[in-house]
Design an enzyme around this catalytic site. Structure first.
Site, short mmCIF file in Angstrom:
data_model
loop_
_atom_site.label_atom_id
_atom_site.label_comp_id
_atom_site.label_asym_id
_atom_site.label_seq_id
_atom_site.Cartn_x
_atom_site.Cartn_y
_atom_site.Cartn_z
N ASN A 65 58.61 30.91 28.85
CA ASN A 65 57.78 30.10 27.96
C ASN A 65 56.48 29.68 28.64
OD1 ASN A 65 57.02 28.73 25.62
ND2 ASN A 65 57.99 26.83 26.27
N HIS B 163 67.28 30.76 33.13
CA HIS B 163 66.22 29.89 32.61
C HIS B 163 65.11 29.81 33.65
CE1 HIS B 163 68.18 27.87 29.03
NE2 HIS B 163 69.13 28.65 29.50
N GLY B 164 63.91 29.48 33.20
CA GLY B 164 62.79 29.37 34.14
C GLY B 164 62.33 30.71 34.65
N GLY B 165 62.23 31.71 33.76
CA GLY B 165 61.78 33.04 34.18
C GLY B 165 60.30 33.13 34.46
N ASP C 62 67.27 26.78 21.53
CA ASP C 62 67.26 26.62 22.98
C ASP C 62 67.54 25.16 23.34
OD1 ASP C 62 66.91 27.43 25.63
OD2 ASP C 62 64.75 27.03 25.59
N SER D 157 62.96 25.49 21.11
CA SER D 157 63.50 24.32 21.79
C SER D 157 63.57 23.15 20.80
CB SER D 157 62.66 23.95 23.00
OG SER D 157 61.37 23.54 22.60
N GLU E 234 75.65 25.99 29.28
CA GLU E 234 75.03 25.79 30.59
C GLU E 234 75.97 24.98 31.48
OE1 GLU E 234 71.23 23.35 32.38
OE2 GLU E 234 70.85 24.72 30.72
#
Length: 290
Positions: A235, A211-213, A85, A50, A137
């Site tokens: 993450n 995203h946000g897994g 990212d 990131s 995105e």
């Protein structure tokens, strides 16, 4: 094996009904753990960096060099992509590509659609000259990740027609549409827009990115993969596992002052967590099944 782009691994994921995990690099131990997990699981992997972590980790060339040296040291022979990212500008994406990153995400989702498309197209043209892949995105993914914060009120689902327009106008390799996932820990029960996810995939024919897994129920993950998701970002789960291992070790050994004593179990905790995600995503030992 040299670093590769995400393009082929994500296309194969869509065909094989699995997903490839992006696991973010936070320091040396994270990088070691993720690479070793990929090697042991015989899984392709995406190493995410990131933008907020670039100065913390010493700059883009240092990160790229560290990854390459570790791959050589561990004799990594599974596909590995090094991915920027949430790159916020064309300029930072170009710097990452020049530093040897093989993939970039240009996140102009906070701009009007026309601006998002224009910036994304410019990044894609530059990246493809170098054989690198590009993620874009649409919509706003809620929550907090590093220095990125999106209030619930701002978070909105991606519009199907805009996703098609983005895909056709830019030539991107994968798309991250906002469909109910969040960065950071979830508050309450998450619910993904799976029907819209499938529609976007069917119309754009692009591998989709979730995203946000971290924190999503396993069943939601499996349904997202079936709906066209080929890349899942993780993450927070790894950060929690790392920090808990450090806390546990120091709690049991308060006399410890050598960082190796608590960083070794922390690295193992990340590796265990990453291996579990790879198994859940179905990316483990794909070469034996395909």
């Amino acid at each position: 094996m040299a670093l590769v782009s995400m393009t082929e691994m994500l296309q194969l994921a869509n065909k094989g009904s699995h997903a490839v995990g992006q696991f973010n690099l936070n320091n040396l131990e994270f990088t070691q753990a993720i690479l070793l997990a990929a090697q042991e699981e015989r899984s392709p992997v995406i190493l995410g960096v990131s933008e907020a972590y670039i100065p913390y980790m010493g700059g883009l060339p240092y990160i790229s060099g560290m990854v390459r040296l570790l791959m050589e040291h561990y004799a990594i022979d599974v596909p590995v992509a090094l991915h920027l990212d949430h790159g916020s500008t064309y300029e930072v994406c170009i710097r990452a590509l020049r530093a040897g990153f093989t993939s970039v995400m240009i996140d102009s989702s906070h701009h009007p659609l026309e601006t998002n498309i224009d910036v994304t197209k410019r990044v894609t043209e530059a990246a493809h000259v170098l054989g690198a892949s590009v993620e874009a995105e649409l919509g706003r993914i809620g929550g907090r990740e590093d220095d990125l914060n999106v209030d619930d009120a701002e978070a909105s689902y991606a519009i199907v027609e805009e996703c098609v327009q983005m895909a056709e106008a830019t030539g991107i390799d994968c798309l991250a549409p906002a469909l109910g996932s969040v960065h950071g820990p979830y508050r309450g029960q998450p619910k993904l827009g799976l029907a819209r996810m499938r529609e976007i995939h069917d119309l754009t024919r692009l591998p989709l990115v979730l995203h946000g897994g971290s924190g999503l129920p396993d069943d939601e993950i499996r349904q997202a993969i079936a709906a066209g998701t080929a890349k899942i970002n993780v993450n927070t789960d790894n950060q929690i596992a790392f920090t808990q291992a450090v806390r546990d070790y120091l709690g049991d050994h308060p006399e410890t002052y050598d960082p190796r004593h608590y960083l070794n179990p922390a690295r193992e905790a990340i590796k265990t967590a990453v291996r579990a995600k790879m198994q859940l995503f179905g990316s483990s030992r794909r070469e034996e099944r395909d």
